[in-house]
Design an enzyme around this catalytic site. Structure first.
Site, short mmCIF file in Angstrom:
data_model
loop_
_atom_site.label_atom_id
_atom_site.label_comp_id
_atom_site.label_asym_id
_atom_site.label_seq_id
_atom_site.Cartn_x
_atom_site.Cartn_y
_atom_site.Cartn_z
N SER A 292 -6.13 4.75 8.56
CA SER A 292 -6.84 4.43 7.32
C SER A 292 -6.16 3.24 6.63
O SER A 292 -6.80 2.24 6.27
CB SER A 292 -6.83 5.66 6.39
N ARG B 35 -12.65 12.73 4.21
CA ARG B 35 -11.34 13.40 4.30
C ARG B 35 -10.92 13.96 2.95
O ARG B 35 -10.31 15.02 2.86
CB ARG B 35 -10.27 12.41 4.80
N HIS C 181 0.84 -1.20 0.00
CA HIS C 181 0.00 0.00 0.00
C HIS C 181 0.88 1.24 0.00
O HIS C 181 1.90 1.28 0.66
CB HIS C 181 -0.90 0.01 1.24
N LYS D 296 -7.44 -1.07 6.90
CA LYS D 296 -7.76 -1.85 5.69
C LYS D 296 -6.86 -3.05 5.55
O LYS D 296 -7.29 -4.13 5.19
CB LYS D 296 -7.51 -1.00 4.44
N ASP E 53 -13.42 3.14 7.40
CA ASP E 53 -12.42 3.82 6.57
C ASP E 53 -13.03 4.29 5.26
O ASP E 53 -12.74 5.39 4.79
CB ASP E 53 -11.23 2.89 6.28
N1 URA Z 1 -4.06 5.77 1.47
C1 URA Z 1 -5.06 5.38 2.29
O1 URA Z 1 -5.61 4.29 2.14
N2 URA Z 1 -5.44 6.21 3.25
C2 URA Z 1 -4.86 7.41 3.47
O2 URA Z 1 -5.25 8.10 4.40
C3 URA Z 1 -3.82 7.82 2.61
C4 URA Z 1 -3.44 6.97 1.60
#
Ligand code: URA
Length: 446
Positions: free
Chosen positions: A183, A168, A82, A187, A161
């Site tokens: 966040s 956001r 990620h 996930k 999220d």
């Molecule tokens: N990627 C995400 O999943 N969340 C964030 O807050 C920033 C980047």
């Protein structure tokens, strides 16, 4: 306990307890707390921050707001990846097929664009026919069959999220360490991989502008991963200019295909190789970094990774021939060429210079250029235009001649194109002498 008092408590700089955080997360997820109160709460967190314990509690509340994916039906060590968000960052589309072609299963949950940064799900939706919403059963079956699947967050995977991310995105509350860490890690914990490799971006186009903040974010996420029993590695990489040659959804899919066809831009390939090497090591499939690098290079050179990309696209209903024949993609109707002289006009004293080099880039402005062209969202309801974006012909450190093309902007609306052009030319600073280049990979935190 009530929402008003919790907003005030955070606004006044106090730490919240586990139950108070759970009250906010559960209340918002269930629709009891409206967007306007959650926006105020997020802004309070943005300004007051959260301590390590609050951040972990927030992450766990979010991870537990829905189901957790059970990936035990997939054989082998599952490694997820990620990014904290960047401009032109299409590494997931390169790394996923490389890993799968090397026999490492990748079950990836991805997101949409956030603020000025792009998102993998939006990019993939630029491929005609491509389906980003898979049932859990189909998702797992595809990873077992193809070795790689990417899906948008299902309605019940970390739904807190999903709702917070969308809010956001449009309330300027993205670039906060506790909010980004919770966040991403909520996930990743809910998505069930055994190991996680994080690409933490730093620089003018990242949410973390300084290396120090990027280190803090990286350590926060690695610590949460450790507490949750997942092997977590964070690689801090540069985001002071767009990564690669393309910014914009369809343009980035095309660039990812070019990378796997052996025509990858240098910095983009370096970041992709580095992250992929850490994933291979985490999966126990490489003896050391050199071994990993050799395997990755061979996956691209042999064409196996590109074949895997086509197989993955076809498995999710997309037109895989697009990846060989870009004329099959929808296209923007208008374009504007940015030349060297358009950039030099913005610089003081440039008329006296013997030479001009691209020296600094306000990369957030480049992300905003793509957004104003229509490639990103200004409100939760905005539809995005997948065809628009920027093709860069020059990078930091390159010499710029007056008539040379620095970039081409693509759009579907004259007014937006004009605004984008103004933003783009103001985003670069030139110098008379060749500037020192920054590394593209700064450090690794494990
Ligand atoms: N990627 C995400 O999943 N969340 C964030 O807050 C920033 C980047």
């Amino acid at each position: 306990m009530n929402t008003y008092e919790l907003i005030m408590k955070k606004r006044n700089g106090y730490a919240l307890g586990r139950e108070e955080i759970a009250y906010m997360v559960d209340g918002f997820t269930a629709g009891r707390i409206p967007d306007y109160q959650m926006s105020a709460f997020l802004m309070a967190v943005y300004f007051q921050g959260m301590n390590a314990r609050e951040t972990t509690d927030l992450t766990l509340s979010m991870a537990d707001s829905g189901d957790r994916l059970d990936l035990t039906g997939i054989e082998g060590i599952k490694v997820d990846k990620h990014s904290t968000g960047g401009v032109g960052d299409k590494t997931s589309l390169i790394i996923g097929p490389v890993m799968a072609s090397l026999g490492v299963p990748v079950a990836k949950m991805s997101g949409r664009g956030l603020g000025h940064t792009g998102g993998t799900i939006d990019k993939l939706e630029g491929i005609p026919g491509f389906c980003t919403s898979l049932s859990e059963e189909n998702f797992i079956a595809q990873v077992n069959r193809v070795g790689f699947a990417i899906a948008g967050q299902t309605a019940n995977l970390a739904p807190a999220d999903k709702k917070l991310y969308a809010l956001r995105d449009v309330t300027a509350t993205v670039d906060s360490i506790p909010l980004i860490a919770s966040s991403i890690m909520s996930k990743k914990l809910a998505a069930g991989a055994d190991a996680i490799v994080l690409d933490v971006k730093t620089g003018s186009g990242a949410f973390m502008k300084t290396l120090e903040d990027a280190r803090k974010l990286a350590s926060t996420m690695v610590e949460i991963g450790k507490l949750a029993g997942r092997k977590t590695t964070a690689v801090i990489t540069d985001m002071n200019e767009p990564l690669g040659n393309a910014v914009g959804n369809i343009l980035e899919v095309q660039e990812a295909a070019l990378c796997l066809r052996g025509q990858g831009e240098k910095r983009l390939m370096e970041v992709s190789r580095n992250l992929a090497a850490h994933m291979l090591e985490a999966a126990g499939r490489a003896k050391n970094t050199e071994d990993a690098a050799g395997q990755i290079q061979e996956a691209v050179r042999s064409g196996k990774a590109f074949e895997k990309m086509k197989e993955f696209v076809a498995a999710q209903g997309g037109d895989a021939e697009c990846l060989e024949d870009f004329s099959r993609f929808p296209k923007a109707s208008l374009s504007r060429t940015i030349t060297g002289s358009m950039l030099t006009k913005q610089q003081e004293n440039a008329s006296d210079w013997r030479e001009a080099y691209l020296c600094e880039c306000d990369n957030q402005e480049i992300g905003m250029t793509s957004l104003v062209l229509g490639g990103g969202r200004l409100t939760k309801e905005s539809a995005i235009d997948l065809t628009v974006g920027i093709r860069l012909k020059k990078h930091l450190g390159d010499r710029i001649l007056p008539d040379e093309t620095v970039a081409v902007l693509y759009g579907n609306d004259e007014e937006r194109l004009l605004e984008a052009q103004k933003r783009f030319v103001r985003a670069y600073r030139l110098s008379e002498n060749r500037p020192e280049l920054r590394p593209v990979v700064y450090e690794v935190i494990q």
